[in-house]
Design a protein around this motif. Structure first.
Motif, PDB file in Angstrom:
ATOM      1  N   GLY A 115       0.774  -1.144   0.024  1.00 26.24           N
ATOM      2  CA  GLY A 115       0.158   0.007   0.212  1.00 26.24           C
ATOM      3  C   GLY A 115       0.858   1.264  -0.031  1.00 26.24           C
ATOM      4  N   ARG A 116       2.015   1.434  -0.313  1.00 30.14           N
ATOM      5  CA  ARG A 116       2.966   2.337  -0.334  1.00 30.14           C
ATOM      6  C   ARG A 116       2.268   3.289  -1.582  1.00 30.14           C
ATOM      7  NH1 ARG A 116       5.391  -1.378  -3.013  1.00 30.14           N
ATOM      8  NH2 ARG A 116       6.303  -1.118  -4.906  1.00 30.14           N
ATOM      9  N   LYS A 117       2.418   4.595  -1.044  1.00 29.79           N
ATOM     10  CA  LYS A 117       2.010   5.660  -2.096  1.00 29.79           C
ATOM     11  C   LYS A 117       2.987   6.448  -2.783  1.00 29.79           C
ATOM     12  CE  LYS A 117      -2.303   6.602  -0.096  1.00 29.79           C
ATOM     13  NZ  LYS A 117      -3.301   5.528  -0.363  1.00 29.79           N
ATOM     14  N   LEU A 118       3.313   6.184  -4.075  1.00 34.95           N
ATOM     15  CA  LEU A 118       4.057   6.642  -4.926  1.00 34.95           C
ATOM     16  C   LEU A 118       3.637   7.775  -5.555  1.00 34.95           C
ATOM     17  CD1 LEU A 118       5.350   3.352  -6.531  1.00 34.95           C
ATOM     18  CD2 LEU A 118       6.217   4.611  -4.503  1.00 34.95           C
ATOM     19  N   ARG A 119       4.591   8.910  -5.457  1.00 35.47           N
ATOM     20  CA  ARG A 119       4.170  10.140  -6.230  1.00 35.47           C
ATOM     21  C   ARG A 119       4.565  10.185  -7.703  1.00 35.47           C
ATOM     22  NH1 ARG A 119       6.908  13.287  -1.490  1.00 35.47           N
ATOM     23  NH2 ARG A 119       8.152  11.268  -1.829  1.00 35.47           N
ATOM     24  N   PRO A 120       3.742  10.725  -8.563  1.00 35.37           N
ATOM     25  CA  PRO A 120       4.358  10.913  -9.599  1.00 35.37           C
ATOM     26  C   PRO A 120       5.555  12.035 -10.074  1.00 35.37           C
ATOM     27  CG  PRO A 120       2.330  12.009  -9.757  1.00 35.37           C
ATOM     28  CD  PRO A 120       2.579  11.280  -8.356  1.00 35.37           C
ATOM     29  N   ALA A 121       6.672  12.050 -11.123  1.00 26.78           N
ATOM     30  CA  ALA A 121       7.659  12.593 -11.241  1.00 26.78           C
ATOM     31  C   ALA A 121       8.151  12.363 -12.471  1.00 26.78           C
ATOM     32  CB  ALA A 121       8.645  12.623  -9.958  1.00 26.78           C
ATOM     33  N   ALA A 122       8.613  13.434 -13.084  1.00 26.27           N
ATOM     34  CA  ALA A 122       9.357  13.158 -14.465  1.00 26.27           C
ATOM     35  C   ALA A 122      10.677  13.922 -14.502  1.00 26.27           C
ATOM     36  CB  ALA A 122       8.523  13.751 -15.556  1.00 26.27           C
ATOM     37  N   VAL A 123      11.452  13.338 -15.520  1.00 22.80           N
ATOM     38  CA  VAL A 123      13.079  13.979 -15.486  1.00 22.80           C
ATOM     39  C   VAL A 123      12.822  14.115 -17.055  1.00 22.80           C
ATOM     40  CG1 VAL A 123      14.031  12.889 -13.327  1.00 22.80           C
ATOM     41  CG2 VAL A 123      13.996  11.716 -15.488  1.00 22.80           C
ATOM     42  N   LEU A 124      13.890  14.836 -17.475  1.00 22.42           N
ATOM     43  CA  LEU A 124      14.241  15.186 -18.922  1.00 22.42           C
ATOM     44  C   LEU A 124      15.469  14.668 -19.201  1.00 22.42           C
ATOM     45  CD1 LEU A 124      13.411  16.623 -21.611  1.00 22.42           C
ATOM     46  CD2 LEU A 124      14.744  18.341 -21.012  1.00 22.42           C
ATOM     47  N   VAL A 125      15.379  13.735 -20.130  1.00 19.30           N
ATOM     48  CA  VAL A 125      16.500  13.019 -20.768  1.00 19.30           C
ATOM     49  C   VAL A 125      16.774  13.759 -21.982  1.00 19.30           C
ATOM     50  CG1 VAL A 125      17.681  10.717 -21.595  1.00 19.30           C
ATOM     51  CG2 VAL A 125      16.170  10.370 -19.649  1.00 19.30           C
ATOM     52  N   PRO A 157      17.728  17.069 -15.138  1.00 18.20           N
ATOM     53  CA  PRO A 157      16.593  17.997 -14.609  1.00 18.20           C
ATOM     54  C   PRO A 157      15.160  17.324 -14.417  1.00 18.20           C
ATOM     55  CG  PRO A 157      17.616  18.533 -16.714  1.00 18.20           C
ATOM     56  CD  PRO A 157      18.059  17.310 -16.537  1.00 18.20           C
ATOM     57  N   GLY A 158      14.316  17.638 -13.434  1.00 15.80           N
ATOM     58  CA  GLY A 158      13.068  17.192 -13.023  1.00 15.80           C
ATOM     59  C   GLY A 158      12.623  17.420 -11.679  1.00 15.80           C
ATOM     60  N   GLY A 159      11.747  16.745 -11.959  1.00 15.62           N
ATOM     61  CA  GLY A 159      11.015  16.894 -10.242  1.00 15.62           C
ATOM     62  C   GLY A 159       9.452  16.085 -10.334  1.00 15.62           C
ATOM     63  N   LYS A 160       8.764  16.503  -9.183  1.00 16.90           N
ATOM     64  CA  LYS A 160       7.538  15.893  -9.104  1.00 16.90           C
ATOM     65  C   LYS A 160       6.266  16.551  -9.974  1.00 16.90           C
ATOM     66  CE  LYS A 160       6.212  18.708  -4.910  1.00 16.90           C
ATOM     67  NZ  LYS A 160       5.153  19.766  -5.317  1.00 16.90           N
ATOM     68  N   ASP A 178       0.526  20.932 -14.411  1.00 18.43           N
ATOM     69  CA  ASP A 178       1.033  20.337 -15.479  1.00 18.43           C
ATOM     70  C   ASP A 178       0.165  19.537 -16.237  1.00 18.43           C
ATOM     71  OD1 ASP A 178       3.646  21.367 -14.458  1.00 18.43           O
ATOM     72  OD2 ASP A 178       3.975  19.557 -13.427  1.00 18.43           O
ATOM     73  N   ALA A 179       0.112  19.795 -17.468  1.00 20.86           N
ATOM     74  CA  ALA A 179      -0.879  18.988 -18.392  1.00 20.86           C
ATOM     75  C   ALA A 179      -0.539  17.359 -18.599  1.00 20.86           C
ATOM     76  CB  ALA A 179      -0.896  19.500 -19.717  1.00 20.86           C
ATOM     77  N   ASN A 180       0.785  16.952 -18.270  1.00 24.65           N
ATOM     78  CA  ASN A 180       1.063  15.685 -18.285  1.00 24.65           C
ATOM     79  C   ASN A 180       2.508  15.583 -17.935  1.00 24.65           C
ATOM     80  OD1 ASN A 180       2.699  16.350 -20.508  1.00 24.65           O
ATOM     81  ND2 ASN A 180       0.997  16.158 -21.777  1.00 24.65           N
ATOM     82  N   LEU A 181       3.020  14.449 -17.847  1.00 26.73           N
ATOM     83  CA  LEU A 181       4.551  14.547 -17.200  1.00 26.73           C
ATOM     84  C   LEU A 181       5.478  14.777 -18.117  1.00 26.73           C
ATOM     85  CD1 LEU A 181       4.094  10.667 -15.787  1.00 26.73           C
ATOM     86  CD2 LEU A 181       4.603  13.047 -14.512  1.00 26.73           C
ATOM     87  N   ALA A 182       5.237  14.943 -19.438  1.00 23.30           N
ATOM     88  CA  ALA A 182       6.128  15.626 -20.487  1.00 23.30           C
ATOM     89  C   ALA A 182       6.357  17.102 -20.066  1.00 23.30           C
ATOM     90  CB  ALA A 182       5.779  15.537 -21.847  1.00 23.30           C
ATOM     91  N   VAL A 205       9.039   7.776 -11.106  1.00 27.48           N
ATOM     92  CA  VAL A 205       9.790   8.920 -12.172  1.00 27.48           C
ATOM     93  C   VAL A 205       9.513   8.380 -13.749  1.00 27.48           C
ATOM     94  CG1 VAL A 205      11.824  10.055 -12.694  1.00 27.48           C
ATOM     95  CG2 VAL A 205      11.365   9.545 -10.329  1.00 27.48           C
ATOM     96  N   THR A 206       8.892   9.263 -14.378  1.00 30.93           N
ATOM     97  CA  THR A 206       9.011   8.785 -15.907  1.00 30.93           C
ATOM     98  C   THR A 206       9.936   9.619 -16.505  1.00 30.93           C
ATOM     99  OG1 THR A 206       6.518   8.141 -15.755  1.00 30.93           O
ATOM    100  CG2 THR A 206       7.582   8.926 -17.925  1.00 30.93           C
TER     101      THR A 206
END
Length: 188
Positions: free
Chosen positions: A26-36, A63-66, A71-75, A110-111
């Motif tokens: 039941g761990r809660k994961l927060r969405p984040a993204a980084v730019l490759v 570079p990235g974060g939560k 934000d419209a989406n992870l991109a 992280v996406t």
């Protein structure tokens, strides 16, 4: 690169090399993204985080974060964070795809968003977050032979992780694991 982005599967985590770790239910994961971010000369954009930060001080990172509510989406998250952290203008980045998600020990999913940086720009490090902005040749970080597995003591246990050192930069942890996944895809 397009072929690597079309390979399916490959979700990773900071626990890949540590099968004895039992993750809580039941761990809660927060969405984040980084730019490759891949430059036109075939390098990958990276940062050295400020040594004053509470989390991951001095580490090498994309570079990235939560993801923020706006934000419209992870991109959009990855592009916003890159603009905030290194002054990368969003209009010079073409998003070409994503890599599989990566779960961190800090409870983020992280996406990695892959983007081509089609023009030169003058990096402007955000002083509170980024100590340095630099690039590493894509050929270096997509060569599986350049990666090593090392370990540290963490929470009383031996924790293994990937590294891919480059000159004075010790690239490890989530950043190295994401790059290792990309290297595996490039070889497929």
């Amino acid at each position: 690169m397009n072929r690597a982005l079309s390979v399916t599967g490959g979700v990773s985590s900071d626990f890949d090399l540590n099968p004895d770790v039992v993750l809580p239910e039941g761990r809660k994961l927060r969405p984040a993204a980084v730019l490759v971010g891949v430059t036109m000369d075939g390098s990958v954009l990276l940062t050295k985080r400020s040594s004053r930060l509470k989390h991951h001080p001095g580490q090498i990172a994309f570079p990235g974060g939560k993801q923020d509510e706006g934000d419209a989406n992870l991109a959009a998250t990855a592009l916003r964070e890159a603009q905030e952290e290194v002054g990368l203008p969003t209009e010079i980045v073409d998003i070409i795809g994503t890599l599989p998600t990566h779960e961190t020990v800090t409870s983020f999913t992280v996406t990695p968003i892959v983007g081509l940086i089609r023009e030169r720009f003058d990096p402007l490090p955000e002083a509170g977050e980024v100590e340095e902005v630099f690039t590493v040749p894509l050929t270096h970080v997509t060569n599986p032979a350049r990666f090593q597995v090392e370990y540290r003591r963490w929470q009383g246990r031996r924790r293994r992780y990937y590294t891919v050192p480059y000159g004075p930069y010790y690239i490890w942890g989530a950043t190295a694991r994401i790059l290792r996944g990309l290297a595996e895809r490039m070889q497929a």
